[in-house]
Design an enzyme around this catalytic site. Structure first.
Site, mmCIF file in Angstrom:
data_model
loop_
_atom_site.group_PDB
_atom_site.id
_atom_site.type_symbol
_atom_site.label_atom_id
_atom_site.label_comp_id
_atom_site.label_asym_id
_atom_site.label_seq_id
_atom_site.Cartn_x
_atom_site.Cartn_y
_atom_site.Cartn_z
ATOM 1 N N HIS A 1 -57.620 -16.494 21.141
ATOM 2 C CA HIS A 1 -58.039 -17.026 22.431
ATOM 3 C C HIS A 1 -57.022 -16.597 23.486
ATOM 4 O O HIS A 1 -55.835 -16.450 23.194
ATOM 5 C CB HIS A 1 -58.111 -18.550 22.344
ATOM 6 C CG HIS A 1 -58.710 -19.229 23.544
ATOM 7 N ND1 HIS A 1 -59.860 -18.803 24.163
ATOM 8 C CD2 HIS A 1 -58.312 -20.341 24.233
ATOM 9 C CE1 HIS A 1 -60.152 -19.608 25.173
ATOM 10 N NE2 HIS A 1 -59.228 -20.544 25.238
ATOM 11 N N ASN B 1 -56.568 -23.624 30.544
ATOM 12 C CA ASN B 1 -57.657 -23.106 29.741
ATOM 13 C C ASN B 1 -58.852 -22.773 30.642
ATOM 14 O O ASN B 1 -58.808 -23.003 31.869
ATOM 15 C CB ASN B 1 -58.053 -24.143 28.682
ATOM 16 C CG ASN B 1 -58.705 -23.504 27.464
ATOM 17 O OD1 ASN B 1 -59.043 -22.310 27.480
ATOM 18 N ND2 ASN B 1 -58.897 -24.277 26.416
ATOM 19 N N CYS C 1 -62.846 -15.490 27.293
ATOM 20 C CA CYS C 1 -61.573 -16.112 27.660
ATOM 21 C C CYS C 1 -60.600 -15.094 28.239
ATOM 22 O O CYS C 1 -59.851 -15.380 29.174
ATOM 23 C CB CYS C 1 -60.964 -16.785 26.444
ATOM 24 S SG CYS C 1 -60.834 -15.696 25.001
#
Lengths: 158, 750
Positions: free
Chosen positions: B440, B458, B297
């Site tokens: 994250h 995202n 990520c």
């Protein structure tokens, strides 16, 4: 509607899983001996401290009625994927809780994307055999096909 | 827009050389320009930043009108021709005088605290009796703890009390049950704010503040555009032709969806604005990616931010696709024993990209697993020139600090706490409130205050959330932590084309209707409509007094472009003739030149007058009047200077003081246009831009145009355009003041 139910379930499960210090470093599956280890999980909401722990490679579990045990599967909640428990004979074995535990590497100040474990807690209900089926799927959208699957046979006796 | 500015300047510049009928080489100073560059007003202070909310004023007469034509010269008229070149070109051709802003007078700006006080009162809650009782019990316990505490803990608490006293904080500290524990133990996270590396990084980032990329600074001139009603007349005139090669862009407005795909449920704006209630870069960045089954990520967040920078700063297309895999392969692991599919940080990626480079996705496709690093795959210039954490106190910036970073630098990376609920998000505002450690990395692209939420991108494909995006409540799940921005390595701008001709504009300031004839030598070397001779045909036009026209060929209706021309005219009554360039070439483009667009030259028909005053004399008159508070006299002098000496090094200063003296006289419409002309024409980075923008905003506010005013105040406050701190504070206060307006000031929030 399905999503809302999922949220409600998740919220309930997380609440029931609370109690341990969530900041303690979790143990990894490498520490778990075949056949389970009652000391393996002591972290973040591990639902049944003291229960036996079974790692991903487990194929079969023997349990006694009333016994609680955990199946711990490596994963990463920071990816789109999750481990999901699909089915069992609830009369023989029932899932009582599940949660996710972070497993940050050492000195992980400010790091993101680290792995963890999906923890599933079961209680043996009655004599018999049941199959615990787990699938590794995208959390969203609902109905995404499984990327990986795992089945564990459970034999429950008095 | 630039064409409009040029037009204004052409109009105002035409009076520069009445004394001699001559043509001026492009880029050269007028013959009667002062020899030296040192402005005589070297110690001239800028006016203090004035608070917003001057009394609303009636909109004055349209300010775009050309300066009054000079009086007729005794004894009739003779031809006077001037080429007024593109103002930017002219400005670059000479050394710019730099007013010393260190001597700016900066009295404290009036604080507009009323709305804030009001909000504070609403948030204040009176403690109940039970709470007060509990508090007393706690305080007694803390006091007992302190007596028994070891020396280091006592010292720590005493230091905290000293800091509270120094900063006038309103809270107290004591020895609690966690006082002896480390912050990392309490919070579960190391205190990255005090990481020497981060502190040093931020110090270095602040040191580079003046030179780094700032998106607002990029947009200063566009953002300065006043309401359309100011511009309509000129734009209508410019668009009257066929538009070929026109540089007119017209006024820009907020709320424009860049991709033209309508309102997709998220706000968008052409002008980024930290004080906007909602904003998102979503339409202007790359599509959502999918990291797959790899804890990468952080690489996707860093790449997303860099891609956005390439688009917003380097004008790359939104299809640009950089390689996350290159970062997964090449960024040093976070700690020994870890691997890049098991976590790292976006800021580590920025460190790698600072001095290094990312690759294109096509060169290093994503594998969702770590592979060996091929550093030579990095593409030239796809790197980070600078990066930093949002706010002054990382890793926990405030909402306003993140907004400011989003506007100044584009989308920012952020950490967030991801849970199963987060994984299952499908729509709405996510507000789980989980307080666990962040795990994250995502990209923040905007916000919506009505939702109280960030717009989060995202890297779990478009199948997750709202097309790959989430609305997440400010602060929930630690969103915003570690928020960091980047400035990409600047790509060299594309080379300008070369021209060997210019458009031709005729300006009639003779006071009489004229019949004008033109023969033109095209860039290709041929005369149209025919080579000059006594009997040759010519393009003919009628030009009313006080008007100008962009010359079109009367044979094919295209705008005329020429490197030279023969131009002559006579008045309708036949009494006056302009023939100086009937038998001689009026040189329009003596040599090829490089420019963003083809430039325009103006041939001016005017009355003859001698240059009664030099540039120095006129400027000095203006300065003296200004300092004496004689705004009308200052306005007249600076207007004259602007009209006659557009190529002088002090032109931007003169335009500023012209606008300011108009502002002082409450001639807000004129002031707006004078200052807009100054801001638009001054070269990027000119030190007068912050001040011109500020008072332009003041003038706009005085006319009720609060949307435009706020946009310009934002440029002053957040644009990092060299605004002195007091002026930044004043601009921010004025924004608050206008936003809290109950209608007594503002009538237009476009």
């Amino acid at each position: 509607m399905t999503t809302n139910k999922t949220f409600a379930l998740l919220g309930l499960l997380v609440l029931t899983a609370c109690g341990a210090d969530p900041k303690d470093p979790p143990k990894t599956e490498a520490n778990v001996p075949p056949g389970g280890n009652t000391a393996a999980i002591s972290s973040a909401g591990a639902p049944a401290s003291g229960a036996k722990v079974y790692p991903q490679a487990t194929k079969a579990i023997d349990a006694r009625v009333g016994e609680t045990f955990n199946v711990v599967l490596p994963g990463n909640v920071t990816t789109p994927f999750e481990w999901r428990f699909d089915e069992s004979d609830k009369n023989v074995v029932a899932m009582t809780a599940h949660n996710y535990t972070d497993a940050p590497p050492a000195n992980c100040a400010g790091c993101d994307g680290y792995k963890g474990t999906f923890n599933f807690t079961f209680t043996a209900k009655a004599d018999g055999a049941a199959k615990l089926h787990f699938s590794y799927v995208r959390a969203m959208p609902a109905g995404s096909p499984a990327e990986k699957e795992m089945t564990v046979e459970v034999h429950v006796t008095h | 827009m630039r064409s409009f500015v040029r037009k204004i300047l052409m109009t105002s510049a035409v009076g520069a050389l009445f004394a001699t009928a001559c043509h001026v080489q492009v880029g050269s100073a007028p013959e009667n320009a002062p020899a030296g560059n040192a402005p005589p007003h070297a110690a001239a202070p800028r006016p203090a930043p004035a608070p917003a909310a001057p009394p609303p004023a009636a909109v004055a007469a349209h300010p775009a009108a050309a300066p009054a034509a000079p009086p007729p010269a005794p004894g009739g008229a003779r031809a006077a021709a001037v080429i007024a070149v593109h103002p930017t070109t002219a400005a670059h051709a000479v050394a710019l005088g730099t007013p010393p802003h260190s001597s700016i007078v900066k009295p404290p700006a009036r604080r507009s605290t009323a709305p804030l006080v009001s909000r504070h009162r609403q948030a204040t809650r009176v403690a109940s009796t039970a709470e007060a009782s509990n508090l007393r019990v706690l305080q007694a316990r803390y006091a007992a703890n302190e007596k028994a505490a070891p020396a280091p803990v006592k010292t720590s608490v005493q230091q905290a009390r000293a800091a509270i006293a120094q900063h006038h904080y309103s809270f107290q500290v004591g020895v609690t049950e966690v006082s002896h524990k480390s912050l990392a133990k309490i919070t579960g996270e190391p205190t990255t704010a005090h990481d020497p590396q981060i502190v040093a990084q931020n110090a270095a980032a602040r040191a580079k503040k003046a030179s780094r990329t700032n998106l607002i600074a990029f947009d200063v001139k566009k953002r300065a555009a006043p309401p359309a009603r100011f511009l309509n007349a000129t734009i209508a005139r410019e668009n009257a032709g066929d538009g070929k090669d026109s540089s007119t862009t017209g006024p820009t407005t907020q709320g424009t969806n860049q991709n033209g795909n309508g309102n997709a449920g998220y706000p968008s704006s052409q002008f980024a604005s930290p004080s906007a209630s909602s904003f998102s870069w979503r339409d202007r960045i790359t599509s959502v990616k999918d990291q797959g089954d790899c804890g990468s990520c952080w690489a996707f967040a860093a790449t997303g931010v860099l891609e956005a920078g390439e688009i917003l700063v380097n004008n790359q297309p939104t299809t640009i696709d950089l390689a996350e895999q290159q970062l997964v392969n090449c960024v040093p692991v976070f700690s020994p024993g870890s691997e890049n599919c098991g976590g790292n940080s976006a800021t580590n990626a920025y460190k790698f990209l600072h001095g290094g480079a990312d690759a294109l996705e096509s060169a290093v496709p994503y594998k969702s697993a770590v592979a060996s690093c091929n550093s030579s795959a990095g593409a030239a210039n796809l790197g980070v020139d600078d990066w930093g954490y949002a706010g002054e106190d990382p890793p926990h910036p405030t909402v306003d600090e993140i907004k400011a970073a989003l506007i100044a630098h584009g989308p920012v990376s952020s950490s967030v706490r991801v849970t199963s609920a987060f994984q299952h998000y499908s729509s709405g505002v996510f507000d789980e409130g989980d307080t666990g450690s962040t795990n994250h990395a995502v990209v923040l692209v905007g916000w919506d205050d009505a939702k109280g939420a960030w717009h989060l991108r995202n890297s779990w494909s478009e199948r997750w959330g709202e097309g790959g995006y989430m609305w997440i409540k400010y602060g929930t799940n630690s969103i915003g932590k570690n928020a960091a921005w980047i400035s990409p390595v600047r790509q060299p701008p594309p080379a300008n084309p070369t021209y060997n001709d210019r458009y031709l504009t005729l300006q009639n300031d003779s006071g009489e209707p004229l019949d004008v004839s033109v023969d033109a030598l095209t860039g290709a070397g041929s005369w149209v409509p025919a080579a000059p001779s006594a009997s040759a045909a010519a393009f003919t036009y009628t030009l009313a007094p006080g008007t100008s026209m962009d010359v079109k060929r009367t044979d094919n209706k295209q705008f005329l472009t020429a490197k030279a021309a023969r131009v002559w005219a006579k008045s309708h009554d036949g009494k006056h003739q302009w023939t100086a360039f009937k038998g001689a070439d009026f040189v329009i483009a003596a040599a090829p030149y490089s420019a963003e667009r083809r430039e325009r030259a103006t041939f001016h028909f005017g009355h003859v007058q001698s240059a009664e005053q030099t540039a120095d004399e006129i400027f000095t008159i203006g300065e003296t009047a200004r300092k004496a508070g004689d705004s009308p006299k200052a306005e007249a002098a600076f207007q004259k200077f602007a009209d006659h000496y557009a190529s002088d090094t002090r032109i931007h200063d003169a335009r500023f003081w012209l606008g300011y003296s108009q502002y002082q006289q409450k001639k807000y419409s004129e002031s707006t246009m004078s200052l807009y002309t100054m801001v638009s024409a001054a070269p990027d980075g000119h030190p007068d831009i912050p001040f011109g923008t500020y008072f332009m905003a003041m003038s706009l506010a005085a006319q009720g145009d609060c949307g435009y005013a706020v946009r310009n105040f934002e440029t002053v406050a957040y644009g990092e355009i060299g605004t002195p701190p007091d002026w930044i504070d004043a601009a921010k206060n004025n924004i608050k003041h206008l936003e809290a307006d109950d209608g007594s000031i503002c009538s237009n929030w476009d």
